[in-house]
Motif scaffolding. Structure first.
Motif, PDB file in Angstrom:
ATOM      1  N   ASP A 133      12.170 -10.661  -7.879  1.00 62.17           N
ATOM      2  CA  ASP A 133      12.326  -9.198  -7.903  1.00 62.17           C
ATOM      3  C   ASP A 133      11.407  -8.515  -6.895  1.00 62.17           C
ATOM      4  O   ASP A 133      11.821  -7.593  -6.190  1.00 62.17           O
ATOM      5  CB  ASP A 133      12.027  -8.636  -9.292  1.00 62.17           C
ATOM      6  N   ALA A 134      10.167  -8.973  -6.835  1.00 59.76           N
ATOM      7  CA  ALA A 134       9.172  -8.327  -5.970  1.00 59.76           C
ATOM      8  C   ALA A 134       9.587  -8.332  -4.500  1.00 59.76           C
ATOM      9  O   ALA A 134       9.189  -7.445  -3.736  1.00 59.76           O
ATOM     10  CB  ALA A 134       7.822  -9.008  -6.144  1.00 59.76           C
ATOM     11  N   SER A 135      10.422  -9.289  -4.104  1.00 59.15           N
ATOM     12  CA  SER A 135      10.872  -9.362  -2.708  1.00 59.15           C
ATOM     13  C   SER A 135      11.689  -8.143  -2.300  1.00 59.15           C
ATOM     14  O   SER A 135      11.754  -7.795  -1.127  1.00 59.15           O
ATOM     15  CB  SER A 135      11.723 -10.613  -2.490  1.00 59.15           C
ATOM     16  N   LEU A 136      12.310  -7.490  -3.270  1.00 58.04           N
ATOM     17  CA  LEU A 136      13.174  -6.352  -2.954  1.00 58.04           C
ATOM     18  C   LEU A 136      12.389  -5.075  -2.694  1.00 58.04           C
ATOM     19  O   LEU A 136      12.900  -4.146  -2.062  1.00 58.04           O
ATOM     20  CB  LEU A 136      14.181  -6.126  -4.084  1.00 58.04           C
ATOM     21  N   TYR A 137      11.148  -5.025  -3.156  1.00 59.58           N
ATOM     22  CA  TYR A 137      10.357  -3.801  -3.012  1.00 59.58           C
ATOM     23  C   TYR A 137       9.916  -3.533  -1.578  1.00 59.58           C
ATOM     24  O   TYR A 137       9.427  -2.449  -1.283  1.00 59.58           O
ATOM     25  CB  TYR A 137       9.161  -3.819  -3.973  1.00 59.58           C
ATOM     26  N   SER A 138      10.130  -4.469  -0.693  1.00 55.88           N
ATOM     27  CA  SER A 138       9.867  -4.182   0.719  1.00 55.88           C
ATOM     28  C   SER A 138      11.078  -3.491   1.365  1.00 55.88           C
ATOM     29  O   SER A 138      11.013  -3.057   2.508  1.00 55.88           O
ATOM     30  CB  SER A 138       9.515  -5.462   1.488  1.00 55.88           C
ATOM     31  N   HIS A 139      12.155  -3.371   0.604  1.00 58.88           N
ATOM     32  CA  HIS A 139      13.381  -2.743   1.103  1.00 58.88           C
ATOM     33  C   HIS A 139      13.708  -1.430   0.394  1.00 58.88           C
ATOM     34  O   HIS A 139      14.252  -0.516   1.001  1.00 58.88           O
ATOM     35  CB  HIS A 139      14.557  -3.708   0.962  1.00 58.88           C
TER      36      HIS A 139
END
Length: 190
Positions: A40-46
């Protein structure tokens, strides 16, 4: 570092497909992370959060809907424009129920201040209504009537609420006839 080839555009388009297939309520950051095979955390850069994603989805869907409506009404006026506008609206909603649902969420001006997609929707509506000779405040009132009529019809149709044996398309056509008659006579009666 960007993982799994994720971009904002790919993320929003995946959310749009998920919304159409499973419903807007099923679009979560966790579900999208699973779709891309990342945490999930990977999406917070987008995207900042789920709200940011859903606003972006609303902008995508509204832009697509505007394109369909704009192409449909081009060169038309009066009843022809009304029917083309309404049919494009309904066709988009039926073909893309999750995206359509995203267009119905409340969006704050500050969330979309850098885009003209919602201004374009108003321009298309007002342009079609000017063919009936309407000016403010009648443009706003008639625009609200059309939006609520189209949305109400589509919402009931999408939920399977029209169970009578009469074809839904026949009732849609009669509804558009009635709206056309109303718009032609707008302001002529008190």
């Amino acid at each position: 570092m960007v993982r799994a080839g994720i971009t904002v555009d790919r993320l929003v388009r995946a959310a749009a497909e998920m919304a159409d297939e499973d419903g807007l309520d099923q679009v979560t950051l966790s579900a999208l992370a699973r779709h891309f095979g990342v945490k999930d955390a990977s999406l917070y850069s987008h995207v900042r959060n789920l709200r940011d994603l859903r606003v972006r989805l609303a902008l995508l869907a509204s832009g697509e809907m505007n394109e369909a409506i704009g192409a449909a009404v081009a060169g038309r006026s009066g009843k022809d424009a009304l029917v083309a506008f309404a049919d494009a609206y309904r066709d988009y909603a039926l073909a893309h129920p999750g995206r359509y649902a995203a267009t119905q969420q409340r969006v704050e001006l500050e969330e979309v201040s850098d885009t003209a997609v919602f201004v374009r929707a108003v321009e298309l509506t007002y342009g079609m209504l000017r063919g009936y000779g309407l000016e403010e405040p009648d443009l706003t009132d008639a625009g609200r009537l059309l939006r609520s009529s189209f949305h109400g019809y589509v919402h009931i149709e999408l939920s399977g609420g029209f169970a009578h044996s009469r074809p839904v398309a026949a009732s849609w056509a009669r509804s558009l006839d009635a709206l056309h008659s109303l718009l032609e006579n707008w302001g002529k009666t008190s």
